[in-house]
Design an enzyme around this catalytic site. Structure first.
Site, PDB file in Angstrom:
ATOM      1  N   HIS A   1       0.830  -1.212   0.000  1.00 30.52           N
ATOM      2  CA  HIS A   1       0.000   0.000   0.000  1.00 30.52           C
ATOM      3  C   HIS A   1       0.865   1.263   0.000  1.00 30.52           C
ATOM      4  O   HIS A   1       0.575   2.224  -0.718  1.00 30.52           O
ATOM      5  CB  HIS A   1      -0.938   0.011   1.199  1.00 30.52           C
ATOM      6  CG  HIS A   1      -1.916  -1.119   1.209  1.00 30.52           C
ATOM      7  ND1 HIS A   1      -2.743  -1.381   2.270  1.00 30.52           N
ATOM      8  CD2 HIS A   1      -2.193  -2.069   0.273  1.00 30.52           C
ATOM      9  CE1 HIS A   1      -3.498  -2.440   2.007  1.00 30.52           C
ATOM     10  NE2 HIS A   1      -3.166  -2.881   0.790  1.00 30.52           N
TER      11      HIS A   1
ATOM     12  N   HIS B   1      -9.077  -2.048  -5.448  1.00 22.94           N
ATOM     13  CA  HIS B   1      -8.017  -2.357  -4.495  1.00 22.94           C
ATOM     14  C   HIS B   1      -6.978  -3.293  -5.121  1.00 22.94           C
ATOM     15  O   HIS B   1      -5.784  -3.206  -4.808  1.00 22.94           O
ATOM     16  CB  HIS B   1      -8.556  -2.978  -3.212  1.00 22.94           C
ATOM     17  CG  HIS B   1      -7.473  -3.171  -2.185  1.00 22.94           C
ATOM     18  ND1 HIS B   1      -6.970  -2.130  -1.433  1.00 22.94           N
ATOM     19  CD2 HIS B   1      -6.744  -4.268  -1.847  1.00 22.94           C
ATOM     20  CE1 HIS B   1      -5.991  -2.578  -0.670  1.00 22.94           C
ATOM     21  NE2 HIS B   1      -5.842  -3.871  -0.900  1.00 22.94           N
TER      22      HIS B   1
ATOM     23  N   HIS C   1      -0.106 -11.046  -5.218  1.00 25.67           N
ATOM     24  CA  HIS C   1       1.259 -10.623  -4.926  1.00 25.67           C
ATOM     25  C   HIS C   1       2.295 -11.569  -5.535  1.00 25.67           C
ATOM     26  O   HIS C   1       3.300 -11.129  -6.094  1.00 25.67           O
ATOM     27  CB  HIS C   1       1.463 -10.538  -3.411  1.00 25.67           C
ATOM     28  CG  HIS C   1       0.463  -9.672  -2.711  1.00 25.67           C
ATOM     29  ND1 HIS C   1       0.322  -8.328  -2.991  1.00 25.67           N
ATOM     30  CD2 HIS C   1      -0.454  -9.958  -1.753  1.00 25.67           C
ATOM     31  CE1 HIS C   1      -0.631  -7.822  -2.224  1.00 25.67           C
ATOM     32  NE2 HIS C   1      -1.124  -8.787  -1.464  1.00 25.67           N
TER      33      HIS C   1
END
Length: 307
Positions: free
Chosen positions: A78, A241, A268
Site C-alpha cells: 500500500h 483495491h 502478490h
C-alpha cells in the site's frame, strides 16, 4: 528534463500491523538522487536497510514482504502504491517493527503523508524501465487459471479482472482499467481498501494472522453483505483495491514502469513472478530517461494532486 522526486520534509505515522497487530512507527525521510526507496529497520540492534528490488521480495502470502539478511518488512504494497501513484523515486523509510502499519486499509493515508511533506523535484532525470516486448506469466488451468502480463505502452496503465463468487462483489463489477497518466490516482484508486470475508478472518486469526484487522481498516463481508457501517467508498472498490495492490507490487522493481499491465485473478506472488520474468530477458526491457518533458507520457510531468 523529467526529474526524480523525493520529499521536501520528514513526515511520520503510527499504527498497527494488519497481520502482526504490533504497534509500529513509520518515518518517511527525503533521500538523494538515485537512492531509490529503501526501508530501514531501526528497531534492530544494528539498523538494516532493505532496498526495493524485485529480488528483495521473499514472501507473498497475503502481502508482499521484502527482506535483507535476517531482516524483513511485511505488507509494503500500500505504501509502495502511494509512492508509485505520486511518482516518488527516492525515499528512506525508517520503521520500528517488521510490518508497515495498515492505517485505514488503503493507500490514501500514505498519499496524505507524502503530500503533506511536500514533493521535491531533484537535479537528475527519472529512470524508467520501458517494456519493449510482451511478457506474461500464467498459473493453473481451466477454472483455476490466472495470469499477469506486461505489454509495451508509452505510459503506465493497468487492467485487472477479479473472479469472486459473492453476491456483493458480483454486483459491483469485477473489472477495471486505470491509466496513471490521468493524474487521478489519489481520487480514483488510493482510497480503495483491502477486503475479506468473516469466515476467512476467523481462520486467519486462528493461525496468528490478521491480528490488527477490523472494520476500521478493511472491508469485511459475511455471506450476503458488507458489514462496514459506511458501505463502500467506490462502486467497484474491490477490483480497484487489486489495481492499488498491483501498482505497489510492481513498484518494488525499483523504478517506474512504462508498460500496459493486464491481469486476471493475479496476486502478490504472480505480480512478483512477472517482474522477475521481465528482468530475466534483456530484450524485453530497457532503461530510458526524458531530457525533454514534452517527450514524456502525458500526465507524468505533473505532480499528482490531492483528492
Amino acid at each position: 528534463m523529467l526529474p526524480q522526486r523525493t520529499l521536501k520534509s520528514i513526515t511520520r505515522a503510527v499504527g498497527v500491523g494488519l497481520h502482526s497487530g504490533q504497534r509500529v512507527e513509520l518515518t518517511l525521510r527525503p533521500a538523494p538522487v538515485n537512492h531509490g526507496i529503501v526501508f530501514r529497520r531501526v528497531d534492530l540492534p544494528e539498523p538494516v536497510e532493505i532496498p526495493m528490488t524485485a529480488e528483495a521480495v521473499t514472501d507473498t502470502r497475503l502481502a508482499s514482504t521484502v527482506s535483507s539478511g535476517g531482516a524483513k518488512v511485511q505488507t509494503v504494497e500500500h505504501l509502495m502504491s502511494a509512492c508509485a501513484g505520486l511518482g516518488i523515486d527516492n525515499l528512506q523509510i525508517d520503521i520500528t517493527a517488521d510490518e508497515v502499519p495498515i492505517l485505514d486499509g488503503s493507500a490514501s493515508s500514505f498519499v496524505f503523508l507524502l503530500q503533506s511533506a511536500g514533493i521535491e523535484l531533484q537535479s537528475a532525470p527519472r529512470r524508467f524501465i520501458r517494456v519493449t516486448r510482451p511478457v506474461e506469466v500464467r498459473e493453473g488451468e481451466g477454472a483455476d487459471a490466472k495470469w499477469a502480463r506486461l505489454d509495451p505502452y508509452h505510459g503506465f496503465k493497468l487492467s485487472f479482472e477479479i473472479d469472486f463468487d459473492h453476491r456483493v462483489v458480483n454486483s459491483t463489477g469485477q473489472r477495471v482499467e486505470f491509466d496513471l497518466g490521468s493524474g487521478s490516482y489519489s481520487r480514483d484508486i488510493a482510497r480503495a481498501r483491502t477486503f475479506g470475508f468473516t469466515k476467512e478472518v476467523e481462520y486467519m486469526r486462528s493461525k496468528g494472522l490478521a491480528l490488527g484487522g477490523g472494520l476500521d481498516n478493511a472491508i469485511v463481508m459475511d455471506d450476503t453483505k458488507v458489514l462496514n457501517a459506511g458501505g463502500l467508498r467506490y462502486d467497484d472498490e474491490f477490483v480497484k483495491h487489486k489495481i492499488l495492490d498491483a501498482m505497489g507490487d510492481l513498484y518494488v522493481i525499483g523504478q517506474p514502469l512504462l508498460a500496459a499491465y493486464s491481469a486476471f485473478r493475479s496476486g502478490h506472488a504472480l505480480n512478483n513472478k512477472l517482474l522477475r520474468e521481465l528482468l530475466a530477458h534483456d530484450d524485453a526491457h530497457e532503461i530510458v530517461t526524458f531530457d525533454d518533458e514534452k517527450r514524456a507520457p502525458a500526465g507524468f510531468a505533473e505532480v499528482a494532486r490531492a483528492w
